[in-house]
Design an enzyme around this catalytic site. Structure first.
Site, short mmCIF file in Angstrom:
data_model
loop_
_atom_site.label_atom_id
_atom_site.label_comp_id
_atom_site.label_asym_id
_atom_site.label_seq_id
_atom_site.Cartn_x
_atom_site.Cartn_y
_atom_site.Cartn_z
N HIS A 1 0.87 -1.18 0.00
CA HIS A 1 0.00 0.00 0.00
C HIS A 1 0.90 1.23 0.00
O HIS A 1 1.61 1.48 0.96
CB HIS A 1 -0.91 0.01 1.23
CG HIS A 1 -1.87 -1.14 1.25
ND1 HIS A 1 -3.07 -1.12 0.58
CD2 HIS A 1 -1.79 -2.37 1.84
CE1 HIS A 1 -3.70 -2.28 0.77
NE2 HIS A 1 -2.94 -3.05 1.52
N LEU A 2 0.86 1.96 -1.09
CA LEU A 2 1.74 3.13 -1.21
C LEU A 2 1.02 4.44 -0.91
O LEU A 2 1.65 5.49 -0.83
CB LEU A 2 2.38 3.17 -2.61
CG LEU A 2 3.38 2.03 -2.85
CD1 LEU A 2 3.77 1.96 -4.32
CD2 LEU A 2 4.62 2.21 -1.98
N ASN B 1 -6.34 0.50 -3.27
CA ASN B 1 -7.27 1.20 -2.35
C ASN B 1 -6.76 2.60 -2.01
O ASN B 1 -6.59 2.98 -0.86
CB ASN B 1 -7.50 0.39 -1.08
CG ASN B 1 -6.24 0.15 -0.28
OD1 ASN B 1 -5.15 0.14 -0.85
ND2 ASN B 1 -6.38 -0.04 1.01
N ASP C 1 2.12 -6.73 2.77
CA ASP C 1 0.92 -5.95 3.12
C ASP C 1 1.34 -4.67 3.84
O ASP C 1 0.69 -4.23 4.80
CB ASP C 1 -0.08 -6.77 3.94
CG ASP C 1 -1.49 -6.14 3.93
OD1 ASP C 1 -1.66 -5.06 3.32
OD2 ASP C 1 -2.39 -6.73 4.53
#
Lengths: 424, 321
Positions: free
Chosen positions: A59-60, A91, A301
């Site tokens: 997730h960046l 997301n 993650d």
């Protein structure tokens, strides 16, 4: 003379292990053998030289939550952790579900330190109602579609997505969670949730969707990749499905093979994550799954959150923890696996799932792409949140001693990490 | 004395058996104070206690406020409904703002389990848990223990049935801890849907039949049945709940003459308890409320008084605490 030579390391890839130098020029390996010379020398004495690591699950936060992370800061954390390629999760705000956002993310990725790939959402806005323009996004290079953070609840829509995906040759990745069972739960449902008075999510909320999607994969022939498997039951079902020849792959995160729900005892929100930390038996099953290959890949993650976001009550704090910079150390410290299997789970196996196996995770031979990780498997270090390159500090491993640390990382022929320091 | 030993009151487990017994002993003294013509002592003069209630509460807050007044402490009320909290202020910022005004203790009620525990890391003031989510309500358990001890002479070896919605109950969790710590045998009586998912953390037995239990126990502790539970498919209807787990008039007649009936309030008369049961001689519901003030005086005193403070002001003698 080649631009760069990595000298004196133990090269480990699918071909085996040998002590050789690796010469690099114009983004490719141009020589593998003894006593090679180069304009610049990276010492790899005592170190392992492996194909670059690939994280299937990062997730960046860009676009939308640049306070927590940017593509640039996340890419620095990635290369410091030995990752040469990342698959960004969709997301973001806005969701990565249309061509303009995919183009923006990929453009920012080209400026970053890592080779950035992006996934895209299966459904518009990850809402589970209508399919995203998968063919258009596939043309832009997307190879993995996922509503990560949410599982696709509607079984008919999931069936259609899988059928449609088979025509594109892409993989669907599922965050397995039946929301009817998990809604309102903030940690694993069991002994600790009962003690702490925190509403729980049963393991079965994950397992029911794993079971469903194995059935759908059998029905549609679509490859399904299971994200962050966390329960013993999930691992067992994936093992059986693979034995039966169903086209499923799976990843496990470093925290699901390291931590249990007991870590939530003090309501420290750094341990809040989805899927939640489970029991000792689940941790053992995840480790066994990685050991026998039922689970292909180790994923991070990596989920940065600002301190303010985590300074909320346990039930209202956002789930997620950092992972990129601690993944290798945890894998080497916590897993009782041979080096080549740890590397496989970090490198060529996730590369194959991401569909990038010709550029990352490739064997280190003349002509192969120079995406390489050099790490010292015996280097002992202590995790200090303030030393992390991520913009956020939400690591659950503060103060933990790990064995194994990245020394150099080479991305497309460029030494972006030298002696443990990012070069830009 | 106690200030350095126990800075916060978060759970019964934190307090331990020794701590519970210390509070109960102190409570004896404050019951005596409460019975005086002027039920007030100056022992916490100059100390400030803040109320931080994120969840509605009438009785617990009034009880704490009365306790603080009787100890001559100053108090301030942080009204969450009209405060910056509703403008998105974080929990940490809120409690640090209150502390900056100079408070010695913050009494917290929060809908989220663990919030009082989290607050302790951001403060020097003492934190008193007045109820957090489904987790804990230690002063309720202490007042229940005090009430039972006064009624039965002791808790050790007694059989106590806790009946109703255990799963969502902080009162049940704290009472299980307190009753078992003091040597009681606890049986939980509830349908499986209203029990915690795991009973491993609790030293209890379970029954799904109130009729099998009520004749054999010394205490029937009824929990409030929240009306919304039937919408979550936890019970088919309140009518069925009352029929299977309620302390109906017929069941009340089968209680032993010395069996004590307790309820933490507020009661749903006609649901978990028949309308006239709380007026029976066995019921100690008003004793619970009355003792709540003295117990909370003891808790505030235990956390906030220092060596220099005389326990009973000008005319008092020292306690054995």
């Amino acid at each position: 003379m080649p631009e760069l030579v990595i000298k004196g390391g133990r090269v480990i890839d699918r071909l085996g292990e040998r002590v050789v130098d690796v010469a690099i020029e114009d983004g490719r390996v141009v020589g593998v053998g003894p006593d090679l010379e180069g304009d610049r020398v990276l010492d790899a004495g005592g170190c392992v030289v492996s194909p670059g690591f690939v994280d299937l699950h990062t997730h960046l936060r860009e676009p939308g939550n640049e306070e927590a992370e940017t593509i640039e800061s996340g890419s620095r954390a990635a290369v410091l952790g030995g990752f040469t390629a990342l698959v960004a999760m969709p997301n973001t705000t806005p969701t990565i579900d249309d061509a303009s956002v995919v183009r923006e993310v990929l453009a920012l990725g080209r400026e970053s330190l890592v080779d950035l790939y992006t996934s895209a959402a299966i459904t518009m806005g990850r809402k589970g109602d209508t399919l995203a323009p998968m063919a258009e996004l596939t043309d832009l290079g997307v190879r993995i579609f996922t509503d990560d953070g949410n599982g696709v609840q509607d079984v008919r829509l999931m069936r259609r997505a899988m059928e449609y995906a088979t025509g594109l040759g892409v993989t669907l990745a599922q965050h397995c969670e039946v929301e009817a069972l998990s809604a309102g739960g903030f940690m694993h449902e069991g002994e600790w949730s009962s003690r702490l008075g925190i509403p729980g999510q049963p393991a079965e909320a994950e397992e029911l969707m794993v079971m469903r999607d194995i059935a759908l994969s059998r029905l549609t022939g679509c490859r399904i990749h299971f994200q962050h498997l966390s329960t013993a039951g999930s691992v067992e079902m994936v093992r059986a499905a693979r034995d039966a020849g169903v086209g499923v792959t799976a990843e496990a995160t470093t925290h699901h093979f390291t931590l249990t729900d007991a870590a939530c005892a003090d309501y420290d929100t750094v341990y809040k994550v989805h899927p939640p930390l489970r029991t000792d038996a689940d941790v053992a099953a995840v480790r066994a799954g990685l050991g026998d290959g039922s689970i292909d890949a180790i994923a991070t993650d990596h989920a940065p959150h600002s301190p303010e976001a985590k300074e909320r009550p346990f039930d209202s704090a956002p789930p997620g923890m950092l992972g990129l910079e601690t993944a290798l150390g945890l894998a080497l410290t916590e897993l009782d696996l041979p080096l080549n299997e740890v590397i496989g789970a970090l490198s060529w196996k996730p590369a194959a799932i991401a569909g990038i196996e010709t550029t990352h995770g490739a064997d280190i031979v003349d002509g192969s792409p120079a995406n390489l990780t050099v790490f010292d498997p015996a280097h002992t270090w202590t995790v200090d949140p303030d030393d992390l390159a991520s913009r956020s500090r939400n690591t659950p491993y503060a103060g933990r001693q790990l064995v194994g640390k990245v020394r150099h990382t080479v991305v497309s022929g460029e030494a972006v990490v030298i002696d443990g320091g990012a070069q830009r | 004395m106690s200030r350095t030993a126990q800075r916060h009151l978060l759970t019964i487990d934190d307090l331990g058996v020794e701590g519970v017994q210390r509070i109960l002993r102190l409570t004896d003294s404050f019951v005596e104070v409460s019975e005086r013509r002027i039920p007030k002592v100056p022992v916490l003069r100059g100390r400030t206690v803040a109320w931080l209630f994120y969840e509605d509460s009438t009785r617990t807050r009034l009880s704490f406020e009365t306790a603080a007044k009787r100890l001559s402490a100053d108090s301030m009320n942080f009204s969450v409904g009209s405060s910056a909290v509703n403008k998105g202020e974080s929990l940490r910022d809120t409690v640090q703002t209150i502390e900056a005004m100079g408070v010695d203790a913050i009494v917290v009620r929060h809908k989220s389990a663990g919030a009082p525990k989290q607050i302790t890391q951001w403060l020097d003031a003492s934190v008193i848990n007045a109820g957090d989510g489904w987790h804990a309500h230690p002063t309720q358990a202490l007042l229940d223990c005090y009430t039972l001890r006064a009624r039965l002479g002791g808790i050790d070896g007694r059989r106590i049935a806790i009946v109703g919605d255990i799963k969502h109950s902080r009162v049940a969790r704290s009472n299980i801890a307190a009753f078992t710590a003091l040597g009681a045998e606890v049986v939980l009586v509830a349908p499986p849907t209203l029990l915690p998912p795991s009973l491993v953390p609790f030293d209890v037995t379970v029954s799904h039949s109130i009729d099998e239990v009520i004749g054999e126990v010394d205490v029937v502790y009824l929990l409030r049945m929240q009306l919304e539970r039937m919408h979550e498919a936890l019970v088919p209807s309140l009518r069925e709940y009352t029929a299977t787990y309620g302390l109906t008039a017929a069941r009340a007649r089968r209680l032993g003459p010395d069996t004590v009936v307790m309820h933490p309030g507020p009661m749903n008369r006609g649901v978990e308890v028949a309308a006239d049961v709380p007026q029976m001689p066995n019921a100690v519901v008003t004793d619970q409320v009355r003792n709540g003030v003295a117990v909370r005086m003891a808790v505030l005193f235990d956390l906030l008084a220092t060596e220099a403070d005389p326990v009973f002001g000008d005319d008092g003698e020292e306690t054995d605490a």
